[in-house]
Every structure is written in C-alpha cells, then in structure tokens.
Design an enzyme around this catalytic site. Structure first.
Site, PDB file in Angstrom:
ATOM      1  N   SER A  33       0.581  -1.172  -0.026  1.00  0.00           N
ATOM      2  CA  SER A  33       0.061   0.065   0.085  1.00  0.00           C
ATOM      3  C   SER A  33       0.758   1.099  -0.043  1.00  0.00           C
ATOM      4  CB  SER A  33      -0.993  -0.023   1.257  1.00  0.00           C
ATOM      5  OG  SER A  33      -1.392   1.365   1.242  1.00  0.00           O
TER       6      SER A  33
ATOM      7  N   HIS B 223      -1.098  -1.152  -4.434  1.00  0.00           N
ATOM      8  CA  HIS B 223      -2.319  -0.680  -3.765  1.00  0.00           C
ATOM      9  C   HIS B 223      -2.292   0.594  -3.474  1.00  0.00           C
ATOM     10  CE1 HIS B 223      -6.003  -2.085  -1.218  1.00  0.00           C
ATOM     11  NE2 HIS B 223      -5.546  -1.050  -0.203  1.00  0.00           N
TER      12      HIS B 223
ATOM     13  N   ASP C  35      -4.922   3.490  -1.929  1.00  0.00           N
ATOM     14  CA  ASP C  35      -6.032   3.971  -0.902  1.00  0.00           C
ATOM     15  C   ASP C  35      -6.475   5.315  -1.265  1.00  0.00           C
ATOM     16  OD1 ASP C  35      -6.021   1.499   0.725  1.00  0.00           O
ATOM     17  OD2 ASP C  35      -3.855   2.025   1.149  1.00  0.00           O
TER      18      ASP C  35
ATOM     19  N   MET D  70      -9.154   8.038  -0.263  1.00  0.00           N
ATOM     20  CA  MET D  70      -9.862   8.315   0.608  1.00  0.00           C
ATOM     21  C   MET D  70     -10.749   9.836   0.688  1.00  0.00           C
ATOM     22  SD  MET D  70      -7.626   7.016   3.919  1.00  0.00           S
ATOM     23  CE  MET D  70      -6.854   5.466   3.927  1.00  0.00           C
TER      24      MET D  70
ATOM     25  N   HIS E   9      -8.153   0.903  -4.163  1.00  0.00           N
ATOM     26  CA  HIS E   9      -9.041   0.841  -3.089  1.00  0.00           C
ATOM     27  C   HIS E   9      -9.809   2.015  -2.703  1.00  0.00           C
ATOM     28  CE1 HIS E   9      -9.573  -0.388   1.500  1.00  0.00           C
ATOM     29  NE2 HIS E   9     -10.601  -0.157   0.846  1.00  0.00           N
TER      30      HIS E   9
ATOM     31  N   MET F 167     -12.121   4.257  -0.860  1.00  0.00           N
ATOM     32  CA  MET F 167     -12.837   4.318   0.498  1.00  0.00           C
ATOM     33  C   MET F 167     -13.732   5.551   0.461  1.00  0.00           C
ATOM     34  SD  MET F 167      -9.918   3.088   2.874  1.00  0.00           S
ATOM     35  CE  MET F 167      -8.625   3.066   1.316  1.00  0.00           C
TER      36      MET F 167
ATOM     37  N   MET G 284     -11.619  -6.376   5.196  1.00  0.00           N
ATOM     38  CA  MET G 284     -10.694  -5.149   5.943  1.00  0.00           C
ATOM     39  C   MET G 284     -10.521  -5.766   7.317  1.00  0.00           C
ATOM     40  SD  MET G 284     -10.120  -2.597   3.988  1.00  0.00           S
ATOM     41  CE  MET G 284      -9.366  -1.594   5.362  1.00  0.00           C
TER      42      MET G 284
ATOM     43  N   ASP H 231      -6.527  -6.652   4.266  1.00  0.00           N
ATOM     44  CA  ASP H 231      -6.094  -5.275   4.291  1.00  0.00           C
ATOM     45  C   ASP H 231      -6.068  -4.672   5.591  1.00  0.00           C
ATOM     46  OD1 ASP H 231      -5.079  -2.862   3.720  1.00  0.00           O
ATOM     47  OD2 ASP H 231      -6.844  -1.930   2.490  1.00  0.00           O
TER      48      ASP H 231
HETATM   49  C1  DX5 Z   1      -6.215   1.541   5.576  1.00  0.00           C
HETATM   50  C2  DX5 Z   1      -5.876   1.161   4.155  1.00  0.00           C
HETATM   51  C3  DX5 Z   1      -4.575   0.201   4.004  1.00  0.00           C
HETATM   52  C4  DX5 Z   1      -3.596   0.628   4.814  1.00  0.00           C
HETATM   53  C5  DX5 Z   1      -2.960  -0.587   5.079  1.00  0.00           C
HETATM   54  O1  DX5 Z   1      -7.609   1.950   5.564  1.00  0.00           O
HETATM   55  O2  DX5 Z   1      -7.076   0.561   3.409  1.00  0.00           O
HETATM   56  O3  DX5 Z   1      -4.473  -0.339   2.562  1.00  0.00           O
HETATM   57  O4  DX5 Z   1      -2.625   1.480   3.971  1.00  0.00           O
HETATM   58  O5  DX5 Z   1      -1.624  -0.027   5.913  1.00  0.00           O
HETATM   59  P1  DX5 Z   1      -0.935  -1.116   6.945  1.00  0.00           P
HETATM   60  O6  DX5 Z   1      -0.600  -2.240   6.152  1.00  0.00           O
HETATM   61  O7  DX5 Z   1       0.328  -0.157   7.461  1.00  0.00           O
HETATM   62  O8  DX5 Z   1      -1.813  -1.465   8.163  1.00  0.00           O
HETATM   63 ZN    ZN Z   2      -6.391  -0.276   1.251  1.00  0.00          ZN
END
Ligand code: DX5
Ligand code: ZN
Length: 219
Positions: free
Chosen positions: A6, A29, A31, A33, A62, A64, A133, A171
């Site tokens: 990620s 990956h 993220d 948000m 991903h 969110m 998750m 994740d």
């Molecule tokens: C959290 C994200 C993850 C995050 C994981 O909301 O969806 O992808 O980056 O990070 P680690 O591996 O540090 O928990």
């Molecule tokens: Zn993620």
C-alpha cells in the site's frame, strides 16, 4: 499468493522511486479516501492517473469513498487494473461490478470489520476479488483486529461453495507474523503498507511476506 504494497505508507514526494522500489510485488495498492466515507483524505483521479502512468506494476485501487456508484467508474476509465468499492458505500453493487467490467477493469468489493460476509452472498460470482478489511479503514499502521480473522475463513468458504475463482484480499495490519495465519484461513492477496515501506530493502520485505504466506497456504 499475491503481495500488494500500500503506497499510503510511501513517501508522497517520491512516488516514481517508491513505485520502482516495489516492482517485485504483484500490484501497487492505492488507497483513495474522501474524508467522508472515512475520516482521512488522500488522493483522487488526477493523482491516480499519474500513478498509473508511473507504475511498473498494475494498480489495485481501493476506493474508500461515498457514492461509489457514481465515482468508481471514473477510476476504471483511467485504465487501472482493478477497482475495489465498499459495499457500505454503494446502492447497487451488482450493477456497479458489471459496469466496471464493461469499462475494462477488474471489479472487487470490500467490507468493513462490522459488515458480515453473508452480505456478499449474491455478489461473489460477479466480482474478481473480495476484500476483507482487517482494520477500520482510514489509516495505515493500525493493528489487525483479531475478530476479523473468522470472516476471512467464512469468505473463503463462500468462494469455495460457489466454485468460482475469486481472489480473497486482506488489508490492514498485515505483518510477517500474522500473514501465515491469514493464508491458512484462505486469504491469497495481501495488502501491506507499513510492513513493506518501513524496511530499507522493499524487495526483501516483499519476498519475506510472500514466502511466509506460501509456506502456510493450502492451495
Ligand atoms: C487502511 C488502508 C490500508 C493501509 C494498510 O484504510 O486501506 O491499505 O494502507 O496499511 P498497513 O499495512 O500499515 O496497515
Ligand atoms: Zn487499502
């Protein structure tokens, strides 16, 4: 056994180098948000478009974000490999999965820790991957929530019961110490932010995670 680092844990000022440093992984990956579905804000369409140009490996996006029905197709239109939307942020998940496929990306569905796996029963044959998750979405560097482990097993049972080839991604809080357990329960796609980017040698981190997952896999 696929490892998806990620880039939330990468240095945002050096994306090109950071993506290069994880080229031995299976995908990056990303993220996204929106400060609405989750209490954090990262990057949106123009940045993801540029990341997709820079990355030597496919992007696993991903989302969110709220109102996935409206916004997720725009990410697929960038030409990324895979788009994951949250079941909790979507009015018509079946229609959205089909739309993402028509645009040409893979389609995946994610559920938060409190959402039961049974809610995926009708979608499982329509997606390429399910994301369980293992932390509350929003931030990297959290600890895996133990109670989510049984959901990984249930999701694997659901996939087996339909005899489909669907990836099972986990994740949040994935480390070299718990990845074996996750693989045993049936996960086969592992997101790791901190566990990859906190190390100097990312290729070494990626292969250590992959080897540990492989040594516990039943597949
Ligand atoms: C959290 C994200 C993850 C995050 C994981 O909301 O969806 O992808 O980056 O990070 P680690 O591996 O540090 O928990
Ligand atoms: Zn993620």
């Amino acid at each position: 056994m696929r490892i998806h680092p990620s880039i939330l844990s990468a240095d945002f000022g050096r994306f090109a180098d950071e993506l290069e440093s994880i080229r031995s992984a299976d995908a990056a990956h990303v993220d996204v948000m929106d400060n609405h579905f989750v209490p954090n804000l990262t990057f949106g369409l123009p940045v993801v478009a540029r990341l997709n140009e820079l990355s030597p490996i496919p992007l696993d996006v991903h989302l969110m974000i709220s109102d996935a029905d409206q916004h997720a197709p725009k990410y697929a239109e960038l030409g990324v490999d895979s788009v994951t939307f949250h079941l909790e942020a979507c009015r018509d998940p079946l229609a959205l999965a089909r739309r993402l496929h028509r645009i040409g990306s893979k389609a995946a569905v994610a559920i938060k820790p409190a959402t039961p796996v049974s809610e995926l029963a009708e979608l499982v044959t329509e997606v390429d991957m399910i994301l369980i998750m293992t932390v509350e979405p929003g931030f990297g560097g959290q600890q895996l929530i133990e109670q989510t482990l049984q959901k990984v097993g249930s999701a694997r049972d659901l996939i087996r019961s339909r005899d489909v080839s669907v990836g099972l991604q986990v994740d949040g809080g994935v480390t070299e110490s718990n990845i074996g357990k996750l693989a045993e329960l049936g996960a086969d796609v592992f997101v790791a932010g901190t566990a990859v980017f906190s190390g100097e040698d990312r290729a070494e981190r990626i292969s250590a995670l992959r080897d540990e997952a492989l040594s516990h896999s039943h597949q």
